[in-house]
Design a protein around this motif. Structure first.
Motif, short mmCIF file in Angstrom:
data_model
loop_
_atom_site.label_atom_id
_atom_site.label_comp_id
_atom_site.label_asym_id
_atom_site.label_seq_id
_atom_site.Cartn_x
_atom_site.Cartn_y
_atom_site.Cartn_z
N ARG A 39 8.84 6.56 2.91
CA ARG A 39 9.40 6.33 4.25
C ARG A 39 8.69 5.15 4.93
O ARG A 39 9.33 4.27 5.51
CB ARG A 39 9.23 7.60 5.09
CG ARG A 39 9.72 7.43 6.53
CD ARG A 39 9.41 8.66 7.35
NE ARG A 39 9.79 8.46 8.75
CZ ARG A 39 9.47 9.31 9.72
NH1 ARG A 39 8.80 10.39 9.45
NH2 ARG A 39 9.83 9.07 10.96
N GLN A 40 7.35 5.13 4.85
CA GLN A 40 6.59 4.04 5.44
C GLN A 40 6.88 2.72 4.73
O GLN A 40 6.94 1.66 5.37
CB GLN A 40 5.10 4.36 5.37
CG GLN A 40 4.66 5.56 6.20
CD GLN A 40 4.97 5.40 7.67
OE1 GLN A 40 4.80 4.32 8.25
NE2 GLN A 40 5.45 6.46 8.31
N ALA A 41 7.09 2.77 3.41
CA ALA A 41 7.41 1.55 2.67
C ALA A 41 8.74 0.97 3.12
O ALA A 41 8.87 -0.25 3.31
CB ALA A 41 7.45 1.85 1.17
N ALA A 43 0.83 -1.20 0.00
CA ALA A 43 0.00 0.00 0.00
C ALA A 43 0.87 1.26 0.00
O ALA A 43 0.60 2.22 -0.74
CB ALA A 43 -0.92 -0.01 1.22
N ALA A 44 1.92 1.25 0.81
CA ALA A 44 2.78 2.44 0.91
C ALA A 44 3.54 2.69 -0.38
O ALA A 44 3.62 3.83 -0.86
CB ALA A 44 3.75 2.28 2.09
N VAL A 45 4.12 1.66 -0.97
CA VAL A 45 4.92 1.86 -2.18
C VAL A 45 4.00 2.23 -3.36
O VAL A 45 4.40 3.03 -4.23
CB VAL A 45 5.77 0.61 -2.49
CG1 VAL A 45 4.93 -0.49 -3.15
CG2 VAL A 45 6.94 0.97 -3.39
N ALA A 73 2.21 16.80 -3.73
CA ALA A 73 2.29 15.39 -4.13
C ALA A 73 3.63 14.79 -3.74
O ALA A 73 3.71 13.63 -3.32
CB ALA A 73 2.07 15.27 -5.63
N PHE A 74 4.71 15.57 -3.87
CA PHE A 74 6.02 15.06 -3.43
C PHE A 74 6.04 14.85 -1.91
O PHE A 74 6.71 13.95 -1.41
CB PHE A 74 7.13 16.02 -3.84
CG PHE A 74 7.67 15.77 -5.22
CD1 PHE A 74 8.18 14.53 -5.58
CD2 PHE A 74 7.68 16.77 -6.18
CE1 PHE A 74 8.67 14.29 -6.85
CE2 PHE A 74 8.17 16.55 -7.46
CZ PHE A 74 8.66 15.30 -7.79
N GLY A 75 5.31 15.71 -1.18
CA GLY A 75 5.22 15.53 0.26
C GLY A 75 4.55 14.21 0.62
O GLY A 75 5.01 13.48 1.51
N VAL A 76 3.46 13.88 -0.10
CA VAL A 76 2.81 12.58 0.09
C VAL A 76 3.77 11.45 -0.25
O VAL A 76 3.87 10.43 0.47
CB VAL A 76 1.55 12.49 -0.80
CG1 VAL A 76 0.97 11.08 -0.77
CG2 VAL A 76 0.51 13.51 -0.35
#
Length: 292
Positions: free
Chosen positions: A170-172, A69-71, A161-164
């Motif tokens: 990071r979470q991935a 989901a993160a990636v 969008a880059f912030g997201v």
């Protein structure tokens, strides 16, 4: 001090990639030029990952739904951010769009608060300074056409969008292998670029086949953009493995004046005094946020 040299090397490589992509927008459109970054950069990214994997024999990647989901979110956010940045460069100028893209770090910091990150007083001041600088940059000139104002909005959208994307990657990485951040980061990028390449190839093949033809017709320029993008990523990841992310991101702000020089040299763009002051405030805010 090697991380400083690597970060300083990443900035002009990234500017070179953006310049080559911008040159492709006219024929391939923003989505075709966006594809270039991922498709032609993927072979180089895989080579970089292979080197990292050989140097990290004890890595223990764990694929999970959280990682998927993160990636996937990071991949989608990066595609949207890149396309928006290229449109902003065409409408507001190469340097102004690059300055506005710097909003990604403060925006990512604010998003991080939602998932439990803590911001210091210096970081909050940095967010405020960046916001003020972006307001100055995006404020339309007297007599400016709608294209310039729309370009500013696309620049802010790119930063958002880059912030997201920053938070998602990071979470991935944490989900894949928290003990080996460099391995996890390069692996995540390879997975993301594969998804991005496949997705954009299908989208363009079914809706804009002429954009695909333009991309492959300009394969030399496309390959150059892919190489510069992969080389920039390698420098960023190596620097992040040696020093705190905030310090690396702060040094990385040198990309902005390099982009201003490139915009003047390559695209005959000239910044006004107001834009230079807004860009300086934005860069200062990013540095304070990074170090905070």
């Amino acid at each position: 001090m090697l991380w400083i040299i690597l970060t300083a090397a990443a900035a002009p490589l990234q500017v070179a990639r953006n310049a080559l992509q911008r040159g492709l927008v006219g024929d391939a459109g923003p989505w075709g030029a966006t594809l270039v970054r991922f498709l032609f950069g993927l072979p180089f990214a895989l080579i970089i990952f292979a080197v990292v994997a050989l140097a990290t024999p004890d890595a223990d990647p764990r694929f999970s739904w959280r990682f998927a989901a993160a990636v996937s979110a990071g991949a989608a956010g990066q595609v949207a951010a890149t396309a928006a940045l290229l449109v902003a460069m065409r409408r507001s100028g190469f340097a102004v769009a690059t300055f506005m893209q710097q909003s990604s770090l403060p925006l990512a910091a604010l998003m991080g608060v939602l998932v439990g990150d803590h911001l210091s007083a210096h970081a909050w001041i940095g967010v405020a300074a960046t916001t003020a600088g972006l307001a100055v940059l995006s404020w339309p000139k007297a007599g400016a056409d709608k294209g310039a104002a729309q370009g500013a909005l696309f620049g802010l959208a790119s930063g958002l969008a880059f912030g997201v994307t920053l938070n998602a990657y990071r979470q991935a990485g944490v989900a894949l292998d928290p003990a080996h951040p460099l391995f996890a980061a390069t692996a995540s990028v390879c997975v993301a670029q594969t998804l991005q390449s496949i997705g954009l190839l299908i989208f363009l093949g079914s809706t804009r086949p002429q954009a695909l033809r333009a991309v492959f017709a300009s394969w030399r320029q496309s390959l150059g953009a892919g190489f510069f993008g992969a080389a920039a990523s390698a420098c960023w990841f190596a620097a992040l493995a040696m020093a705190p992310a905030g310090a690396v991101r702060a040094v990385g702000v040198i990309e902005a004046p390099i982009a201003a020089a490139a915009g003047r040299r390559l695209f005959k763009e000239k910044l006004s005094v107001r834009q230079m002051l807004g860009g300086a405030a934005t860069a200062a805010g990013v540095i304070m946020t990074a170090l905070g």
